[in-house]
Design an enzyme around this catalytic site. Structure first.
Site, PDB file in Angstrom:
ATOM      1  N   GLU A 118     -24.921  99.200 -51.511  1.00  0.00           N
ATOM      2  CA  GLU A 118     -24.765  98.716 -50.141  1.00  0.00           C
ATOM      3  C   GLU A 118     -23.866  99.611 -49.292  1.00  0.00           C
ATOM      4  O   GLU A 118     -22.701  99.829 -49.619  1.00  0.00           O
ATOM      5  CB  GLU A 118     -24.184  97.301 -50.164  1.00  0.00           C
ATOM      6  N   ASN A 171     -21.257  93.088 -46.072  1.00  0.00           N
ATOM      7  CA  ASN A 171     -20.709  92.030 -46.914  1.00  0.00           C
ATOM      8  C   ASN A 171     -19.799  91.063 -46.190  1.00  0.00           C
ATOM      9  O   ASN A 171     -19.321  90.106 -46.775  1.00  0.00           O
ATOM     10  CB  ASN A 171     -19.987  92.651 -48.115  1.00  0.00           C
ATOM     11  N   SER A 217     -23.605  86.297 -49.984  1.00  0.00           N
ATOM     12  CA  SER A 217     -24.428  86.606 -51.161  1.00  0.00           C
ATOM     13  C   SER A 217     -23.721  86.195 -52.420  1.00  0.00           C
ATOM     14  O   SER A 217     -22.526  86.013 -52.438  1.00  0.00           O
ATOM     15  CB  SER A 217     -24.752  88.084 -51.223  1.00  0.00           C
ATOM     16  N   THR A 223     -24.326  94.579 -61.505  1.00  0.00           N
ATOM     17  CA  THR A 223     -25.031  93.375 -61.077  1.00  0.00           C
ATOM     18  C   THR A 223     -26.478  93.672 -60.906  1.00  0.00           C
ATOM     19  O   THR A 223     -26.850  94.458 -60.060  1.00  0.00           O
ATOM     20  CB  THR A 223     -24.544  92.901 -59.723  1.00  0.00           C
ATOM     21  N   THR A 230     -32.995  91.743 -53.251  1.00  0.00           N
ATOM     22  CA  THR A 230     -32.177  90.927 -52.330  1.00  0.00           C
ATOM     23  C   THR A 230     -31.768  91.843 -51.179  1.00  0.00           C
ATOM     24  O   THR A 230     -32.507  92.007 -50.232  1.00  0.00           O
ATOM     25  CB  THR A 230     -30.940  90.323 -53.037  1.00  0.00           C
ATOM     26  N   LYS A 272     -33.303  95.313 -59.981  1.00  0.00           N
ATOM     27  CA  LYS A 272     -32.818  95.040 -58.628  1.00  0.00           C
ATOM     28  C   LYS A 272     -31.300  95.077 -58.668  1.00  0.00           C
ATOM     29  O   LYS A 272     -30.669  94.727 -59.687  1.00  0.00           O
ATOM     30  CB  LYS A 272     -33.330  93.699 -58.125  1.00  0.00           C
TER      31      LYS A 272
END
Lengths: 385, 385
Positions: free
Chosen positions: B261, B380, B385, B181, B148, B170
């Site tokens: 991220e 974010n 998401s 996650t 993603t 992932k």
């Protein structure tokens, strides 16, 4: 306004040279009586700053004649020598105030960088200067002297029937339940004893300062004190007094969130339909601490999936397929799934309201937080606090 | 490498049109046997995506013939219709794979935006395409198709004596314990039954995926599956097998943190001297979730006060005045107070090591996290998401 709104109090705020930039850094609040009742609540962090350890002891006696507060250094994680510094600060304050004052009735509070000793060669002479500057109108200056990264000083006042409650607060980051990171001094001229002060203060902080959560980080120095002079001669009905104290606490708590580091949105999270108030608070805090949601709100994205994700990490009573979420009054999530059109949510304003309905009972709670921004990152990666 | 490193597996990764940008978004992993044993662990978030609810049921049987995974949509918070979509996905996969496959043995995993239905008109035909593309060398393509916000795809492999364990993962955000996650599929050609697979997988995830915490946010879709084909004909000694599984999990977990991220630092938090492993993990997670500390590390500021502040919020056994903290091996905090000169800490490199010594016992644990950056906020706040 501030701590000198109530009769019987004097205050001062001066620059003692604790901060290297020369800004005000030392505040003194003195209760001139006739009564000197006091109550306090402190951080629940187990790593407590020296002034917290000291003031907790002082408050056990239920009497406080003065509070000496410094910014420019938290005096936390400074070992036995740090505790001696706090003790010396109380001793010096009692001596400078003169007759009728003893160190055992002087509360001390500090805020600033953790892990460095205070510059006592600046602080101790500053106490003499502060005593000289004491004034019936010194409340604002005291509020200014306790600022750290605060962009504004914070004061509030509530008038009851024949009595006044006033206060000042500092805090802009490291705000988290139990308590928000803050120094708060409240004063009243009501004629109330220490036990009743304690009851009113705990009730008020439980639903105000304990329910702001800026960044989930709990401080080592949180201190909220309530001092009563009895100078009004009025002993208010306990409910009316408690309400006045709560009002001032709520006002100051709202100001703290409004000044949170780097924030561009103030977020009011109301959890309704909870099986208990504890459940409502747990869910509210979980939502308030969700970094992804806080980023989404910053981007004006009504991302209700992140709200559900946060609710799902709690132990509160709920069924996932009965959850409802509104953002700014648009029910974007119904029965755990897609609800009204998210494009209907208008997020242009600073205040954002999130309502989470657990559909499990009648209890509710409100928790305040703010968004997570690049400015928060910049402020806290560049500044050692 | 990846899920086709072990014998007996085929995989594919294709662009089905689930993602609007046309990137690969559908992965299929098929176990060609002779054995089809499987184990799985799933998010502990109580708000679970439809594919998690489905796959939990499938795994109860201990047999999985294929896993169908999509990016471009999490199928979470989508209600009964979302569950029907997952069911239809499994049915279609069984039908496309043909004889010997039934929907009840097809695991489904999804990742992407919460709260929107999947475009089934793209997904279902994509399954036919994926079956056609199945290959003994399809592992890399499958790993690419589940990305993603990942900047790279993640694969790992470990060779045991006569058997192989491989895997893909992932995950780039919303990484938090229980589990990080992620979607993870591990495969092995070892001849191991479902019970032993389960034991090895739970032991491995407990100290790997469960101990990465990127941003404290727990997902609705976390899924880790381990499939055994038995194609090697080798039944390894259980310790050796468990170690190979742990090795692959640790490798993938490290890659997840390395791709978190917006991160600029990978932070390895080792808690030592704990009274129990639970204490060590609790303290490690508390440090890993402290936004102020994560900002400080971003700013290359060895701010040990924020470490102590985080430790103080836990219920672990410790005395505040016995805590020690090292940052990159410099003991900047000793006995709860100032230790070695913080200027000795070199933080120029991407990996930062924090050691927290609770001085309360012999237990220890390692938790990985990353810094908090303006890039995390940007990513974010702009991306749903």
């Amino acid at each position: 306004m501030s701590v000198t709104a109530a009769q019987g109090f004097q205050a001062a705020g001066i620059a003692a040279g604790i901060k290297e930039n020369g800004n005000p850094d030392l505040a003194l609040v003195v209760n001139r009586g006739p009564r000197r009742a006091a109550a306090g609540v402190f951080t629940s962090n187990r790593v407590k700053a020296a002034p917290v350890l000291w003031s907790e002891q002082v408050l056990k006696g239920g009497r406080v004649s003065a509070v000496i507060l410094n910014s420019g250094g938290a005096n936390a994680c400074t070992g036995p020598l740090g505790f001696q510094d706090t003790h010396a600060t109380a001793e010096k304050t009692a001596e400078a105030l003169g007759e009728g004052h003893s160190a055992g009735e002087i509360a001390v509070a500090s805020t600033g960088l953790i892990g460095t000793r205070l510059p006592m060669d600046a602080l101790l002479p500053g106490i003499d200067t502060a005593v000289t500057a004491l004034s019936r109108h010194g409340g604002e200056k005291a509020a200014i002297a306790i600022k750290t990264t605060d962009s504004v000083h914070k004061t509030a006042v509530a008038e009851g029937e024949g009595f006044t409650v006033g206060g000042m607060a500092k805090g802009a980051g490291m705000l988290a339940p139990g308590l928000a990171t803050m120094l708060v001094v409240l004063t009243t001229d009501a004629d109330v004893d220490a036990r009743d002060l304690d009851r009113a203060l705990r009730a008020a902080t439980r639903t105000t300062f304990d329910r702001v959560d800026s960044d989930g980080c709990m401080s080592t120095n949180d201190t909220v004190l309530l001092l009563a002079s009895g100078a009004s001669g009025v002993t208010p009905e306990s409910g009316a007094f408690a309400e006045a104290v709560r009002e001032v606490c709520a006002d100051l708590a709202r100001q703290l969130i409004g000044d949170a580091e780097g924030a561009s949105k103030d977020i009011r999270i109301e959890v309704v339909g909870a099986a208990s108030e504890d459940d409502a608070v747990e869910v509210g805090r979980s939502i308030a601490r969700n970094n992804l949601l806080k980023c989404a709100i910053h981007g004006e994205d009504p991302n209700w999936g992140r709200v559900l994700s946060a609710i799902g990490t709690t132990s509160a009573v709920f069924e996932p397929d009965r959850l409802n979420v509104a953002i700014n009054d648009v029910w974007v999530c119904k029965d755990g799934s897609v609800g009204e059109d998210r494009d209907l949510v208008d997020m242009r304003f600073r205040e954002v309201r999130i309502t989470a309905d657990l559909a499990a009972g009648d209890a509710s709670a409100v928790v305040w937080t703010n968004d997570l921004t690049a400015d928060y990152v910049h402020e806290n990666s560049a500044y050692s606090s």
